[in-house]
Design a protein around this motif. Structure first.
Motif, PDB file in Angstrom:
ATOM      1  N   PHE A 180       0.950  -1.257   0.018  1.00 42.49           N
ATOM      2  CA  PHE A 180      -0.144   0.076  -0.040  1.00 42.49           C
ATOM      3  C   PHE A 180       1.021   1.534   0.288  1.00 42.49           C
ATOM      4  O   PHE A 180       0.870   2.626   0.409  1.00 42.49           O
ATOM      5  CB  PHE A 180      -0.665  -0.040   1.103  1.00 42.49           C
ATOM      6  CG  PHE A 180      -2.242  -1.276   0.900  1.00 42.49           C
ATOM      7  CD1 PHE A 180      -3.163  -0.844   0.108  1.00 42.49           C
ATOM      8  CD2 PHE A 180      -1.877  -2.547   1.870  1.00 42.49           C
ATOM      9  CE1 PHE A 180      -4.192  -1.560   0.599  1.00 42.49           C
ATOM     10  CE2 PHE A 180      -3.265  -2.808   1.777  1.00 42.49           C
ATOM     11  CZ  PHE A 180      -4.275  -2.580   1.239  1.00 42.49           C
ATOM     12  N   VAL A 183      -1.115   4.641  -1.052  1.00 46.56           N
ATOM     13  CA  VAL A 183      -2.363   4.572  -1.122  1.00 46.56           C
ATOM     14  C   VAL A 183      -2.935   5.903  -0.566  1.00 46.56           C
ATOM     15  O   VAL A 183      -2.903   6.330  -0.036  1.00 46.56           O
ATOM     16  CB  VAL A 183      -3.196   3.744   0.426  1.00 46.56           C
ATOM     17  CG1 VAL A 183      -2.954   4.191   0.825  1.00 46.56           C
ATOM     18  CG2 VAL A 183      -4.945   3.318  -0.334  1.00 46.56           C
ATOM     19  N   HIS A 184      -3.872   5.900  -1.730  1.00 52.87           N
ATOM     20  CA  HIS A 184      -5.313   7.455  -1.866  1.00 52.87           C
ATOM     21  C   HIS A 184      -4.271   8.091  -2.218  1.00 52.87           C
ATOM     22  O   HIS A 184      -4.517   9.336  -2.277  1.00 52.87           O
ATOM     23  CB  HIS A 184      -6.308   7.627  -0.786  1.00 52.87           C
ATOM     24  CG  HIS A 184      -7.067   6.295  -0.468  1.00 52.87           C
ATOM     25  ND1 HIS A 184      -8.532   6.802  -0.583  1.00 52.87           N
ATOM     26  CD2 HIS A 184      -7.443   5.591   0.712  1.00 52.87           C
ATOM     27  CE1 HIS A 184      -9.144   5.188  -0.356  1.00 52.87           C
ATOM     28  NE2 HIS A 184      -8.614   5.089   0.424  1.00 52.87           N
ATOM     29  N   ARG A 199      -0.043  -4.469  -4.463  1.00 48.07           N
ATOM     30  CA  ARG A 199      -0.765  -2.721  -3.435  1.00 48.07           C
ATOM     31  C   ARG A 199      -0.528  -1.440  -4.093  1.00 48.07           C
ATOM     32  O   ARG A 199      -0.479  -0.582  -2.933  1.00 48.07           O
ATOM     33  CB  ARG A 199      -2.107  -3.281  -2.194  1.00 48.07           C
ATOM     34  CG  ARG A 199      -2.336  -4.679  -2.216  1.00 48.07           C
ATOM     35  CD  ARG A 199      -3.156  -4.920  -1.222  1.00 48.07           C
ATOM     36  NE  ARG A 199      -4.103  -6.506  -1.472  1.00 48.07           N
ATOM     37  CZ  ARG A 199      -4.478  -7.588  -0.958  1.00 48.07           C
ATOM     38  NH1 ARG A 199      -4.581  -6.701   1.129  1.00 48.07           N
ATOM     39  NH2 ARG A 199      -4.941  -8.279  -0.691  1.00 48.07           N
ATOM     40  N   ALA A 202      -2.711   1.896  -4.186  1.00 47.58           N
ATOM     41  CA  ALA A 202      -3.986   1.393  -4.214  1.00 47.58           C
ATOM     42  C   ALA A 202      -4.606   2.737  -4.156  1.00 47.58           C
ATOM     43  O   ALA A 202      -4.796   3.767  -3.684  1.00 47.58           O
ATOM     44  CB  ALA A 202      -3.909   0.477  -3.259  1.00 47.58           C
ATOM     45  N   GLU A 203      -5.889   2.774  -4.930  1.00 47.21           N
ATOM     46  CA  GLU A 203      -7.197   4.312  -5.267  1.00 47.21           C
ATOM     47  C   GLU A 203      -6.208   5.645  -5.328  1.00 47.21           C
ATOM     48  O   GLU A 203      -6.885   6.211  -4.700  1.00 47.21           O
ATOM     49  CB  GLU A 203      -7.346   3.545  -3.812  1.00 47.21           C
ATOM     50  CG  GLU A 203      -8.618   2.681  -3.466  1.00 47.21           C
ATOM     51  CD  GLU A 203      -9.171   2.195  -2.230  1.00 47.21           C
ATOM     52  OE1 GLU A 203     -10.425   3.442  -1.850  1.00 47.21           O
ATOM     53  OE2 GLU A 203      -8.756   1.858  -1.726  1.00 47.21           O
ATOM     54  N   LEU A 218      -2.262  -3.994  -9.736  1.00 46.79           N
ATOM     55  CA  LEU A 218      -3.349  -4.561  -9.378  1.00 46.79           C
ATOM     56  C   LEU A 218      -3.926  -4.337 -10.643  1.00 46.79           C
ATOM     57  O   LEU A 218      -3.705  -3.478 -11.307  1.00 46.79           O
ATOM     58  CB  LEU A 218      -4.192  -3.073  -8.221  1.00 46.79           C
ATOM     59  CG  LEU A 218      -4.097  -3.405  -6.628  1.00 46.79           C
ATOM     60  CD1 LEU A 218      -4.779  -1.953  -6.256  1.00 46.79           C
ATOM     61  CD2 LEU A 218      -4.396  -4.774  -6.603  1.00 46.79           C
ATOM     62  N   ALA A 219      -4.949  -5.026 -10.692  1.00 47.54           N
ATOM     63  CA  ALA A 219      -6.062  -4.536 -12.118  1.00 47.54           C
ATOM     64  C   ALA A 219      -6.750  -3.389 -12.612  1.00 47.54           C
ATOM     65  O   ALA A 219      -6.764  -2.725 -13.564  1.00 47.54           O
ATOM     66  CB  ALA A 219      -6.971  -5.654 -11.704  1.00 47.54           C
ATOM     67  N   GLY A 220      -6.289  -1.816 -11.508  1.00 48.51           N
ATOM     68  CA  GLY A 220      -6.969  -0.919 -11.844  1.00 48.51           C
ATOM     69  C   GLY A 220      -6.046  -0.724 -12.675  1.00 48.51           C
ATOM     70  O   GLY A 220      -5.962   0.979 -12.886  1.00 48.51           O
ATOM     71  N   ASP A 247      -5.199   4.408 -10.432  1.00 50.88           N
ATOM     72  CA  ASP A 247      -5.658   2.946 -10.116  1.00 50.88           C
ATOM     73  C   ASP A 247      -7.483   3.401 -10.813  1.00 50.88           C
ATOM     74  O   ASP A 247      -7.843   3.887 -10.023  1.00 50.88           O
ATOM     75  CB  ASP A 247      -5.683   2.998  -8.318  1.00 50.88           C
ATOM     76  CG  ASP A 247      -6.236   1.620  -7.991  1.00 50.88           C
ATOM     77  OD1 ASP A 247      -7.650   0.474  -8.613  1.00 50.88           O
ATOM     78  OD2 ASP A 247      -6.674   1.155  -7.099  1.00 50.88           O
ATOM     79  N   HIS A 248      -7.416   2.855 -11.850  1.00 53.38           N
ATOM     80  CA  HIS A 248      -8.678   2.698 -12.722  1.00 53.38           C
ATOM     81  C   HIS A 248     -10.079   2.276 -11.159  1.00 53.38           C
ATOM     82  O   HIS A 248     -11.137   2.672 -12.441  1.00 53.38           O
ATOM     83  CB  HIS A 248      -8.562   2.588 -13.713  1.00 53.38           C
ATOM     84  CG  HIS A 248      -7.808   3.690 -14.814  1.00 53.38           C
ATOM     85  ND1 HIS A 248      -8.273   5.163 -14.711  1.00 53.38           N
ATOM     86  CD2 HIS A 248      -6.697   3.089 -15.185  1.00 53.38           C
ATOM     87  CE1 HIS A 248      -6.766   5.193 -15.897  1.00 53.38           C
ATOM     88  NE2 HIS A 248      -6.473   4.706 -15.801  1.00 53.38           N
ATOM     89  N   ALA A 249      -9.374   1.829 -10.845  1.00 50.63           N
ATOM     90  CA  ALA A 249     -10.826   1.479  -9.391  1.00 50.63           C
ATOM     91  C   ALA A 249     -11.422   2.758  -9.012  1.00 50.63           C
ATOM     92  O   ALA A 249     -12.952   2.833  -8.950  1.00 50.63           O
ATOM     93  CB  ALA A 249      -9.865   0.850  -8.553  1.00 50.63           C
ATOM     94  N   ASP A 250     -11.100   3.832  -9.565  1.00 52.96           N
ATOM     95  CA  ASP A 250     -11.898   4.732  -8.967  1.00 52.96           C
ATOM     96  C   ASP A 250     -11.758   6.219 -10.040  1.00 52.96           C
ATOM     97  O   ASP A 250     -11.004   5.806 -11.264  1.00 52.96           O
ATOM     98  CB  ASP A 250     -10.711   6.113  -8.146  1.00 52.96           C
ATOM     99  CG  ASP A 250     -11.437   7.260  -7.424  1.00 52.96           C
ATOM    100  OD1 ASP A 250     -12.082   7.505  -8.453  1.00 52.96           O
ATOM    101  OD2 ASP A 250     -11.799   7.508  -5.975  1.00 52.96           O
ATOM    102  N   SER A 251     -13.290   6.182 -10.674  1.00 48.12           N
ATOM    103  CA  SER A 251     -12.795   6.939 -11.464  1.00 48.12           C
ATOM    104  C   SER A 251     -12.598   8.575 -11.943  1.00 48.12           C
ATOM    105  O   SER A 251     -12.154   8.699 -12.776  1.00 48.12           O
ATOM    106  CB  SER A 251     -14.866   7.318 -11.798  1.00 48.12           C
ATOM    107  OG  SER A 251     -15.073   7.991 -10.775  1.00 48.12           O
ATOM    108  N   ARG A 252     -11.722   8.997 -10.809  1.00 50.90           N
ATOM    109  CA  ARG A 252     -10.887  10.130 -11.039  1.00 50.90           C
ATOM    110  C   ARG A 252      -9.307   9.801 -10.937  1.00 50.90           C
ATOM    111  O   ARG A 252      -8.589  10.930 -11.050  1.00 50.90           O
ATOM    112  CB  ARG A 252     -11.335  11.190  -9.905  1.00 50.90           C
ATOM    113  CG  ARG A 252     -12.950  11.301  -9.945  1.00 50.90           C
ATOM    114  CD  ARG A 252     -12.932  12.133  -8.142  1.00 50.90           C
ATOM    115  NE  ARG A 252     -12.484  11.274  -7.448  1.00 50.90           N
ATOM    116  CZ  ARG A 252     -12.380  11.518  -6.231  1.00 50.90           C
ATOM    117  NH1 ARG A 252     -12.104  13.127  -5.927  1.00 50.90           N
ATOM    118  NH2 ARG A 252     -12.131  10.570  -5.721  1.00 50.90           N
TER     119      ARG A 252
END
Lengths: 262, 434, 127, 569
Positions: A180, A183-184, A199, A202-203, A218-220, A247-252
């Protein structure tokens, strides 16, 4: 710059809270006055002199004061909290919350530092010669505004969740990094010379991470391109790097991770 | 025979409030509507040989003592400590928890609940990204999709599905089970998975990767052919169910909070639920374990601002799980006395943390014999909250319910609250005298 | 055999929470649930004592065939003093120890005794 | 216990006392004409004396309030209050913890606080928490906006059962006031939808927001409740919502008041006075609302001032909080409550540099200055939504000083506030008497509690705030800083005749009363209605009816206001 030396006499097992060990607090004080400053052993208010031999001389101002700690202060928390100038040199390992919310000045740790150091840092220069704990340069609980400025260099390894919610500044880990990292993350720059556990990023919605090797992406994260000897954040890197966006888990998501191709 | 209706079951966070308990001559004859767990708890009231008298450890093992002596010993232990830990609180009523918090503040200690080894990570995640949630009646009336992720209600919350999710008929779900779909995500094909419409077997420790894949797909991205041991098409079809339902629920358990990633698993799962709200109505509820672990975080939060792991050593509340939580404090050796109320850390903590607990002065308030009563230096038995003592408990969805008293405690036993009040009084006496 | 250890709640364990002083508690908790195929591989039968070890330590528990299989290479021990001999105190600075997903290894230890919790605590903590 | 407050400069608008030097006498907790024997004396010469402050709308305690604290440890860590002088510790900048909230209000001279949005299912929580808010008297307003019984009886056209049912909920929740938040919108939020206009249908119930508002307003008067309906209309915080606001108020114009007061209380009017149709052409419509309120007698509102702080928004308007979350992407809590309502929470940073926020800041002040009668526009920030209640002293100073406002307009906030509002053109300055109205007398009157609260006449509670401001020396227009400082901490706060605060420090922490309304309707009707309630409970609630009503144990010092409404048959 003048120097105050704190030599460790003892470190109680319940630990100490010592936000008073800071250039701003020491400035303009005699070593005697410094020894008399409050320091907290659990729920007991004690004197700094109960745990440290104080010698030397403090400067006239925060920026003129250098604090040298001789010994291991792994159990002393909050050293240099909120410092804006001056210097702290720890010739051992440092406890939690070292330099948290730091805005300027210089901190050097010869040994390791525990978790939660340099949280929400805004400026200054940090050099950790050993390993750094979890949450290095991260946001405090609940805050979405993490580290915003300054630079941290770790010669050894770093723990998990470094630079959470990072908004600026730079962290350079010369060794490996636990999971991580970043992360964020929102803005800012992380360089990992060793291997990053899975990770990484991540995010993240912004900012840049460079790693020599990663356990897994990550897949994102979407591969964008491969670049030879890229220049990233005005720094030159040698070798071939694969660039990911995520990380494309987040749309932004507008973050970037660069991974060296071995 | 006395018949008590609408009794609240003081076992798990489902907090069923429809139990009918039959009591005859001080014995529980029956606990109708209760599940196996609840039934076992009500029936355990008939156990013989309950301790009435506090026990203190001496050179030759435990000896009996008076409540006054026990109270004074705990008070002294707490006053003498530089950093005492007051731990537990999940199986007692809010009124007792409130006194416990005042005591922790008074002695300048750290107060922490079982949440820190249960859904504490969920709280950390909520504090980072939020908490789209509903009460359980909303689930019953509206939900057409229920996901249980890392939770096995058939074992831990046996009536959860029959009261709220899988089976009941609701206002907008008149046909009950037929109107609802259940997805289970777990590392094993659990008994809950057995009654699900869809089961995804995630490889252990890879839950975060799976959430990440769901979110990436949801946001129009692509994912590898297999993530976390699950084929892309299965991930995609589960996601389709989520996007197209009318009202979706994610119930998540400690399968997520205790696995690698911990709070980040929840953080990402919450974000998935937030994202799904662009398509439909979607919410989540943590499957809280003990019946009043939620109540403790409520009381502590309105009183201190923070839900667990609150350090009062400096006279004001400080909160930083990972620093101010029990397992760290014990395994780092940072506390010098432990006072346990309504919990069994000696059974539930990793060995390294228990090692320190065994070394420092310790005391416990607990109705039964447990590994913690075995290891602590002082045991004070107490009346059983929710059966012998009335008081407030909060369900897993934060709904407060007043637990009923259905029988008297054996003579000589005090409630947790009463014992804590005595200790608080004694602490103040000692502090004022010193 | 190298496995991943999961600990968690079971209904049996929940039913004996008020009876920790009885043998039921040991019966419900000092067990290790195996995937049936893994049991075959290890030549372990229902009720055999096995030794489970991790970085944190080792513990003897009784082997039980899992009713919630398949879960190849995953073993399950109910939360409790036995499981916690081998769970990891590492919390990644979030407060939560690693109770699930712990690398562990198992081997048959037929002649070993499964301790009751007082025996186990005495052995571990000397108290 | 007797107390004499001598020589203070008294502002007591309900008794038409306007800055006269006057002695206040208190015996056994009440204001009296004469004292009997030995008594304590406070010399209040050169000090401002007012009745204890009354907070009519502040989210200081309850389920979502605690969820808000839990959501934001960073807000907790921002301000901590150590345990000292026998006081409990606490934390929280925008959302102070329970003990601290009681202390802070008392230090500002407030002696009664009302928490305005209690989901009935969480009533027990609210009362538990209110028990931990020391000193002040208090009450809670249960929410009825998405109540399934209400909607069912509205649809069935059964106003009697509707009234009986509302009475039952007040009794069961120990609530004082009918609160309505985004009527119909909170039920639609159960499907991720909203109700933005007063005629939007409520999904599955076949009623409209207009019917809910009007129906409940009528019930309110039939039950002769002390306060009117307490209304947060549809469409909060959206550009152009002024239209919905005025339409909603208009629904209550013809409702006959049972207690000679307003028939609708519009709360946090600032958030409902927006013009434009996007954030780009967003502008104040405070003038329009003020014009409407000046023209009629059935509306009282509070300002809902924005104080330009980082805060935590929390309301029972779930869809609005989701909307806000989508604007900021900050963490978001949602908490739909079965059969009742749908609260939400998200942090918000009001920035001085932001044109919209600056206009919002202006609107709150405009409303106070444009509405002629201060009894119709009370001071509140909708704590913590517009800003924390600890900012009241600053708002008071803004209201009393045109130069202070001008300084903010010109130096502190975005220039957009000048264009988007009329604030720069307003030179009205509040008097101390006006301040006494908008912080206590008006609240007490609007709540229907003005027999006991908000004044210093004989028979009133002995609740007095004494501020270190000498009206003979201080010109509020110029000395706005002194005003702000003076209202921040009292010289004395007296509650029920007991000195609670002296020189800004808390000296005693008694338990305040909790008021609740108990309108008693015809017995037969009550029984008939309860049959429906029982049936619905079994089928749709997740708790049993027997476990739903709040037991009296939860009110540490409950005060029932019993109302004879047996003519409701």
């Amino acid at each position: 710059m003048k120097e105050i030396i704190l030599k460790v006499i003892s470190q109680p097992t319940v630990g100490l809270e010592a936000e008073n060990i800071a250039p701003k607090v020491f400035a303009c004080k005699s070593s005697m006055e410094i020894a008399g400053l409050p320091i907290y052993e659990g729920n007991r208010e004690r004197r700094l002199g109960d745990f440290f031999d104080v010698s030397g001389e403090a400067g006239e101002a925060e920026a003129e004061t250098r604090i040298v700690i001789e010994g291991d202060v792994r159990l002393t928390k909050r050293i240099g909290q909120g410092m804006r100038a001056g210097e702290i040199h720890i010739k051992g390992s440092a406890g939690m919350h070292l330099g948290s919310k730091m805005r300027g000045g210089k901190v050097t740790v010869e040994g390791d530092c525990e978790a939660f150091c340099f949280q929400e840092m805004r400026g200054g220069v940090v050099h950790i010669k050993g390993n750094a704990g979890n949450y290095l340069g991260s946001a405090t609980r609940g805050n979405w505004r993490g580290m915003r400025g300054g630079t941290i260099t770790v010669d050894g390894n770093a723990g998990s969740e470094i630079a959470t919610f990072m908004k600026g500044g730079k962290i350079h880990v010369k060794g490996d990094c636990a999971s991580f990292a970043g992360v964020h993350m929102n803005k800012g720059f992380i360089v990992i010379d060793g291997r990053a556990e899975r990770r990484i990023g991540a995010e993240m919605i912004g900012g840049t991470i460079v790693a020599n090797e990663v356990e897994a992406m990550l897949a994102g994260f979407k591969p964008v391109e491969t670049v030879k000897a890229p220049e990233i954040e005005s720094e030159k890197f040698t070798g071939n790097y694969k660039k990911y966006s995520g990380d494309h888990a987040d749309s932004r998501a507008k973050g970037t991770v660069w991974v060296k191709i071995q | 025979m006395e018949i008590h209706t609408d009794v609240i079951c003081p076992f798990c966070g489902t907090l069923c409030d429809d139990i009918e308990v039959h009591v005859e001559n001080g014995r529980v004859m029956e606990a109708l509507n209760a599940c196996k767990l609840g039934n076992a708890k009500f029936m355990s009231m008939n156990k013989k040989n309950r301790h009435i008298v506090p026990m203190v450890r001496g050179e030759d093992g435990f000896t009996e003592t008076t409540i006054e002596d026990a109270v004074e010993r705990v008070a002294r232990m707490l006053v003498d400590a530089k950093k005492p830990l007051l731990y537990g609180w999940a199986t007692t009523e809010c009124e007792a928890q409130s006194v416990g918090i005042e005591l922790a503040e008074e002695v300048g200690g750290v107060i922490d609940s079982c949440a820190s080894v249960c859904h504490g990570p969920s709280v950390l995640a909520i504090q980072d990204v939020g908490f789209p949630s509903v009460t359980l009646g909303e689930v019953k009336n509206r939900a057409d999709l229920d996901i249980y992720w890392g939770s096995n209600p058939m074992h831990a919350h046996p009536r959860h599905m029959s009261r709220y999710s899988r089976y009941p008929r609701g206002y907008f779900r008149e046909r009950g089970q037929q109107d609802r779909t259940v997805i289970v995500i777990d590392v094993r094909r659990t008994d809950t998975a057995g009654i699900a419409d869809k089961f995804l077997q995630v490889s252990p420790g890879d839950d975060y990767e799976l959430v990440n894949a769901f979110r990436t797909l949801l946001n129009g991205g692509d994912i590898p052919d297999e993530v976390a041991g699950i084929a892309k098409k299965d991930i995609a079809s589960a996601l389709e169910l989520m996007k197209t339902c009318q009202f979706g629920m994610l119930f998540f358990g400690v399968g997520l909070t205790m696995s690698p990633g911990k709070h980040r698993n929840i953080d990402n799962a919450i974000s998935l639920v937030v994202d799904l709200n662009k398509y439909t109505k979607f919410n989540l509820i943590p499957m809280r374990g003990h019946y009043n672990v939620t109540g403790f975080s409520e009381v502590l939060t309105w009183q201190s601002g923070f839900p667990f792991g609150v350090d009062y050593t400096r006279g004001y509340p400080q909160y930083n799980p990972g620093e101010t939580t029990s397992v760290e404090l014990l395994s780092r050796g940072e506390v010098d006395a432990v006072f346990v109320v309504g919990s069994d850390p000696a059974a539930n903590f990793p060995k390294k943390a228990v090692e320190h607990l065994a070394k420092i002065p310790s005391a416990v308030i607990e109705p039964h014999e447990t590994p913690t009563t075995y290891l602590c230096d002082l045991n004070i038995p107490s009346a059983i909250a929710g059966i012998e003592v009335e008081g407030t408990a909060y369900r897993m969805d934060n709904v407060p319910i007043r637990m009923r008293k259905i029988m008297d405690a054996p003579a000589g036993l005090y409630s947790d609250r009463e014992i804590l009040e005595m200790i608080l009084l004694k602490v103040r006496e000692i502090k004022n005298g010193a | 055999m190298n496995v991943t250890l999961i600990t968690g709640r079971t209904i049996k364990q929940g039913m004996v929470i008020e009876h920790k002083d009885s043998t039921m508690y040991t019966d419900a908790n000092a067990i290790c649930e195996f995937d049936p195929d893994d049991m075959k591989k290890l030549k372990v039968s229902e009720g055999d004592t096995v030794e489970v070890s991790s970085e944190a330590g080792a513990v003897f528990v009784r082997a039980v065939k899992s009713l919630q299989s398949p879960h190849k290479n995953i073993i399950f021990i109910p939360m409790g003093p036995w499981a916690n001999q081998i769970t990891s105190p590492k919390t990644d600075s979030v407060g939560m120890p690693s109770f699930k997903g712990i690398p562990a290894s198992v081997k048959l230890a037929k002649d070993k005794k499964v301790l009751t919790y007082p025996e186990l605590l005495k052995q571990s903590f000397g108290k | 216990m007797e107390l004499e407050i001598k020589n203070g400069v008294v502002f007591d608008p309900l008794n038409k006392v306007d800055g006269e030097k006057k002695d206040i006498l208190i015996r056994d907790g009440r204001i009296v004409e004469k004292l009997k024997g030995k008594h304590d004396v406070i010399d209040a010469s050169g000090k401002l004396v007012m009745p204890g402050g009354v907070e009519i709308h502040s989210h200081f305690a309850g389920g979502k309030e605690t969820a808000g604290r839990m959501l934001r440890p960073e807000d907790g860590a921002r301000t901590v209050y150590p345990k000292r002088n026998g006081l409990r510790s606490g934390s929280g900048y925008s959302m102070p913890s329970s003990f601290t909230a009681g202390y802070l209000y008392a230090q500002m001279g407030y002696t009664m606080c009302n928490t305005p949005a209690m989901p009935p299912l969480f009533a027990r929580h609210t009362h538990e928490e209110l028990g931990d808010v020391p000193i002040v008297d208090k009450s809670a307003y249960p929410t009825f906006d998405g109540n399934w019984f209400v909607m069912r009886y509205l649809k069935e056209g059964d106003p009697d059962k509707l009234a009986a049912c509302v009475a039952w909920f007040l009794r069961a929740t120990k609530g004082l006031v009918i609160k309505i938040v985004n009527p119909g919108g909170t039920e639609n939020w159960g499907w991720g939808k909203n109700a933005v206009g007063i005629d939007d249908p409520v999904i599955g119930f076949d009623v409209t927001p207009a019917q809910i508002v009007k129906g409940l307003a009528e019930v309110n008067e039939r039950l002769k409740l002390p306060h009117s309906i307490h209304l947060h209309p549809n469409n909060l915080g959206k550009p152009g919502n002024i239209e919905t606001t005025v339409e909603t108020l208009e629904l209550c114009r013809e409702v006959k008041s049972a207690n000679a007061r307003q028939t609708v209380y519009l709360t946090h009017a600032q958030f409902h006075s927006f013009g434009g149709d996007s954030w780009k052409n967003f502008e104040s419509k405070a003038d329009e609302l003020a014009k409407y309120i000046n023209r009629c007698d059935h509306v009282v509102c509070d300002t809902g001032n924005v104080t330009l702080d980082e805060t935590t928004t929390m309301t029972s308007d779930g869809p609005m909080e989701y909307f806000l979350h989508n604007l900021t992407h900050l963490k978001w809590v949602n908490k739909d409550v079965e059969l009742e309502t749908a609260p939400g929470i998200t942090p918000f940073i009001y920035s001085r540099k932001n044109p919209v926020h600056s206009v919002q800041w202006a609107i709150g002040l405009e409303l106070a200055l444009l509405i002629d009668d201060p009894f119709k526009v009370l001071l509140a920030t909708d704590h913590p939504n517009g800003g924390p209640f600890t900012r009241y002293p600053r708002i008071i100073a803004w209201l009393m000083s045109e130069p202070y406002r001008r300084y903010y307009m010109e130096e502190r906030v975005h220039k957009g506030a000048q264009k988007g509002s009329s604030l720069a053109t307003l030179d009205r300055e509040y008097t101390f008497s006006d301040i006494a109205v908008v912080t206590r007398a008006g609240q007490a009157k609007a709540l229907g509690l003005s027999e006991l609260k908000g004044h210093l006449g004989v028979g009133a509670h002995g609740d007095v705030a004494i501020y270190d401001i000498d009206p003979a020396q201080v010109d509020p227009s110029k000395d706005f800083k002194a005003v702000e400082k003076g209202f921040a901490k009292t010289a004395y706060t007296i509650k029920d005749g007991e000195i609670i605060v002296k020189d800004g420090l808390i000296r005693a922490t008694p338990q305040g009363r909790t008021y609740w309304a108990n309108p008693v309707v015809d017995h037969e009707l009550d029984r008939e209605m309860l049959k429906d309630v029982e049936q619905y409970f079994k089928k749709y609630y997740s708790v049993n009816l027997a476990n739903y009503p709040v037991q009296k144990e939860y009110l540490k010092r409950g005060r029932e206001i019993q109302i004879d409404a047996r003519d409701v048959k």
